[in-house]
Write an enzyme that holds these catalytic residues in place. Structure first.
Site, short mmCIF file in Angstrom:
data_model
loop_
_atom_site.label_atom_id
_atom_site.label_comp_id
_atom_site.label_asym_id
_atom_site.label_seq_id
_atom_site.Cartn_x
_atom_site.Cartn_y
_atom_site.Cartn_z
N HIS A 259 0.83 -1.21 0.00
CA HIS A 259 0.00 0.00 0.00
C HIS A 259 0.87 1.25 0.00
CE1 HIS A 259 -3.56 -2.42 1.91
NE2 HIS A 259 -3.25 -2.82 0.69
P1 FAD Z 1 -0.95 1.69 -10.41
O1 FAD Z 1 -2.25 0.98 -10.35
O2 FAD Z 1 0.28 0.91 -10.13
O3 FAD Z 1 -0.87 2.36 -11.84
C1 FAD Z 1 0.29 2.90 -12.38
C2 FAD Z 1 0.38 2.48 -13.84
O4 FAD Z 1 1.32 3.31 -14.49
C3 FAD Z 1 0.87 1.06 -14.01
O5 FAD Z 1 -0.01 0.36 -14.85
C4 FAD Z 1 2.26 1.21 -14.62
O6 FAD Z 1 2.62 0.17 -15.51
C5 FAD Z 1 2.13 2.53 -15.35
N1 FAD Z 1 3.39 3.26 -15.52
C6 FAD Z 1 4.32 3.55 -14.59
N2 FAD Z 1 5.34 4.24 -15.13
C7 FAD Z 1 5.04 4.42 -16.45
C8 FAD Z 1 5.70 5.04 -17.54
N3 FAD Z 1 6.87 5.65 -17.39
N4 FAD Z 1 5.11 5.01 -18.78
C9 FAD Z 1 3.90 4.41 -18.96
N5 FAD Z 1 3.25 3.79 -17.94
C10 FAD Z 1 3.79 3.79 -16.70
N6 FAD Z 1 -5.25 -2.52 -2.45
C11 FAD Z 1 -6.47 -2.84 -2.00
O7 FAD Z 1 -7.30 -1.96 -1.78
N7 FAD Z 1 -6.81 -4.13 -1.75
C12 FAD Z 1 -5.93 -5.16 -1.90
O8 FAD Z 1 -6.29 -6.31 -1.67
C13 FAD Z 1 -4.62 -4.85 -2.36
N8 FAD Z 1 -3.68 -5.82 -2.51
C14 FAD Z 1 -2.50 -5.51 -3.15
C15 FAD Z 1 -1.65 -6.55 -3.52
C16 FAD Z 1 -0.54 -6.27 -4.32
C17 FAD Z 1 0.38 -7.39 -4.73
C18 FAD Z 1 -0.29 -4.93 -4.76
C19 FAD Z 1 0.90 -4.61 -5.64
C20 FAD Z 1 -1.12 -3.90 -4.35
C21 FAD Z 1 -2.22 -4.19 -3.55
N9 FAD Z 1 -3.11 -3.18 -3.19
C22 FAD Z 1 -4.33 -3.50 -2.67
C23 FAD Z 1 -2.78 -1.76 -3.42
C24 FAD Z 1 -3.43 -1.15 -4.66
O9 FAD Z 1 -3.56 -2.11 -5.68
C25 FAD Z 1 -2.58 0.05 -5.09
O10 FAD Z 1 -2.49 0.96 -4.04
C26 FAD Z 1 -3.17 0.77 -6.30
O11 FAD Z 1 -3.40 -0.16 -7.32
C27 FAD Z 1 -2.22 1.87 -6.78
O12 FAD Z 1 -2.83 2.56 -7.84
P2 FAD Z 1 -2.10 3.70 -8.70
O13 FAD Z 1 -3.08 4.18 -9.71
O14 FAD Z 1 -1.52 4.70 -7.78
O15 FAD Z 1 -0.92 2.94 -9.41
#
Ligand code: FAD
Length: 626
Positions: A561
């Protein structure tokens, strides 16, 4: 564990979720029996089909044939120079927040999403709940899960796939507290409209798995009350939350939210790794604005290494929006020259905006867990139940990975029960290579009983301990060095101790004592086993079980997280616009000071929808129609 073995390993009864509760209505015993037979046949057929669909141990991250069901998906290599110019919005990162944001904006404006990973569709490690741990252990270069180890010595991972974290996570869905929403300064009415927009599309109520039912009962017996039933809301006591897996264990992700967009306005490029934001200083007439760097587009590379540019159209309100996640967004700002001058200069990156706070204040909620061996194998479950305590400690559970003969021979996941066997490797050698060696050589010789049991986890809210990221060089493909400084704030440590003591109360309940081999384990025995089962690269101490503080420090892992790095008021303003720049925002978990709710994904997706609606309303007023 495979679907068929679930049939044999079931040891407790299932609870019905509210929406799926049935009432006894058949009038005759004969009808009852026919219905029973029909249901049994359907269940067996479904299990058979699920087993067929599941490819345990697959390392594949197959390219999918995009096109038909998803007309907006394209390979980055297909992007032509003619398309270069003219988007109202360029969203970097098709993840948890990027997808709902893109779908919403595309209602009225042209939107280009650039995602460095591939499509989630057709990848069984993403689609099937029982492959959660297998997906995480696929460390191949283009896999959806990209592992990293923070300097704290904790093994972690970040998403690299369309749909982002929702494609590799444990799927638990629960909202932030009302207090959290107020503190951030969000419009509560719009928040309460944005969560359901996500929920109606991809969230389900779980059928409570045996280990999760045991935790629910154990928490209540231990006084984490009241029972709040099935709810998305953040309420003190014990509850069952939502999940993004449907009743067949099939995962629904943020990528599915793109289907709510306007296909005519939406283009998503896969395997498009953005290397930097393109700024220009020429602008409109006002003197101070003229000097403000203005985002006009981005540079990205496709899978073959070919470089492309995508540019905003001339519209004054068109924008580049970073949704690249807590690591990707601050990394990209720094690579583009927005960050601490001294650090950027050292790497030869031309400074566009000197901002000390970019990539700072990052935090990861420490996770500590107790491993509980059980009399019988427990059916696999990810998180469904949570105990929310007043001191800010959340108790959750997971169980039963890799119990089928097949999966024992195949893979294991970073947080699965079997990973405990890594304790046979001295701490200093518990590297990713050691994990691979274990997978290849050691695991297949271990007795099946060694994999029997479940985890009870405690996650602390906040946290108050902070760290940050540092670029190694100017190449987006080189992972930044990340430090979280777990437990550097004493209150975090106190919370962890409270959490371990709470778990102690739960495992000493009659409900849990009945599950364990010798009626009940002493807490010391459980702590000892958990130290042995722990996987991080932190050296262990002899007093790990005598001092709960030491146990917390030495066995800390992650619940993934992590957040921060682009905080409101420091890197972005209240509207998520990058301070000092024009036409540039950050909308994702990197803007959080604290992780929302017990688990963040609900709020990250909500935020994507929320900001999309806000932007549309600002530009179009009532005509926005959202
Ligand atoms: P992300 O969803 O990571 O999105 C970022 C995106 O940007 C990615 O697809 C990446 O590939 C892309 N990206 C990055 N850099 C670049 C670039 N330079 N060019 C193009 N694309 C790029 N949360 C819950 O609520 N419940 C759960 O059960 C839970 N379990 C988890 C288990 C795991 C293994 C993980 C990893 C996370 C878990 N989480 C859970 C946390 C939650 O999934 C994350 O907090 C959330 O998905 C983060 O969202 P975000 O939009 O900030 O980033």
């Amino acid at each position: 564990m495979d679907a068929t073995s679930g049939l044999f390993f079931e040891i407790y009864s299932m609870d019905d979720p509210p929406a799926q509760k049935t009432t006894a209505s058949s009038s005759s015993g004969e009808e009852d029996f026919t219905v029973f037979l029909m249901e049994l046949l359907i269940k067996l057929l479904l299990l058979f089909l699920t087993a067929l669909k599941t490819t345990q141990g697959s390392d594949s991250c197959n390219e999918v044939k995009h096109g038909h069901g998803y007309p907006y998906l394209h390979e980055a290599s297909s992007f032509s120079q003619a398309e270069e110019e003219g988007f109202d919005y360029i969203i970097v990162g098709g993840g948890t927040s990027g997808c709902p944001l893109a779908a919403t904006l595309s209602r009225n404006y042209s939107v280009l999403v650039l995602e460095r990973g591939g499509s989630p569709y057709g990848n069984p490690n993403i689609s099937h709940m029982q492959n959660f741990h297998i997906g995480l252990s696929d460390t191949s270069p283009s896999a959806p899960s990209q592992p990293f180890i923070s300097t704290d010595g904790v093994i972690n991972t970040r998403a690299r796939v369309l749909g982002g974290g929702t494609c590799i996570n444990a799927g638990f869905y629960t909202r932030a507290s009302q207090r959290y929403v107020k503190t951030v300064g969000w419009d509560a009415k719009l928040v309460n409209e944005s969560y359901p927009w996500v929920e109606q599309r991809i969230v389900h109520w779980p059928e409570v798995a045996p280990w999760q039912a045991a935790l629910r009962d154990g928490l209540l017996e231990a006084g984490v009350a009241p029972f709040n039933g099935y709810t998305y809301n953040h309420l003190y006591g014990t509850k069952i939350g939502g999940i993004i897996f449907d009743k067949d264990g099939f995962r629904h992700t943020a990528a599915d939210l793109l289907a709510a967009g306007n296909n005519d306005n939406l283009k998503v490029l896969l395997h498009a790794t953005v290397e930097r934001i393109i700024f220009e200083r020429r602008g409109n007439n006002v003197y101070w604005r003229r000097r403000r760097p203005t985002a006009v587009g981005v540079e990205f590379k496709d899978n073959s290494g070919k470089r492309h540019r995508a540019l905003l159209n001339g519209g004054r309100q068109s924008e580049v929006i970073l949704s690249a996640g807590a690591i990707g967004s601050p990394q990209l700002l720094q690579l583009s020259g927005v960050g601490p001058r001294k650090e950027l200069k050292k790497l030869g990156i031309p400074v566009v905006i000197d901002n000390l706070h970019v990539g700072k204040g990052m935090a990861d909620n420490p996770l500590n867990s107790i491993f509980m061996p059980t009399k019988k194998p427990v059916r696999q479950s990810l998180i469904q139940t949570v105990g929310i305590t007043h001191p800010g400690v959340f108790i959750e559970a997971s169980s039963g990975f890799s119990q089928s003969p097949n999966s024992i021979k195949c893979h294991h996941g970073i947080m699965s029960a079997e990973i405990g066997q890594l304790s046979t490797i001295p701490p200093g050698q518990r590297s990713l290579e050691a994990v691979q060696k274990y997978k290849r050589e050691i695991k297949k010789n271990l007795p099946k009983e060694a994999f029997q049991g479940g985890f009870i986890l405690e996650k602390i809210s906040g946290p108050l301990s902070h760290g940050g990221l540092r670029l190694v060089n100017g190449d987006v493909h080189t992972p930044p060095v990340v430090t979280f400084n777990y437990f550097s704030h004493p209150e975090d440590l106190q919370r962890c101790v409270y959490g371990v003591r709470s778990i102690e109360r739960v495992v000493q309940t009659k409900r849990f004592a009945d599950l364990t081999v010798n009626d009940a384990y002493t807490m010391e025995a459980l702590l000892n086993m958990s130290v042995q089962a722990n996987v991080n690269l932190i050296p262990k101490h002899t007093n790990d079980t005598a001092s709960v503080e030491q146990f917390c420090r030495d066995t800390v892992t992650t619940i993934w997280h992590y957040h921060g790095g682009c905080h409101i008021g420091k890197v972005v303003d209240g509207e998520y616009r990058v301070i000092g720049a024009a036409r540039l925002r950050v909308v994702d978990g990197s803007t959080f000071n604290k992780s929302p709710g017990t688990n963040p994904q609900a709020t990250v997706m909500m935020m994507g929808r929320y900001m999309g609606v806000k932007i549309l309303r600002k530009r179009l007023g009532r005509a926005a129609g959202v």
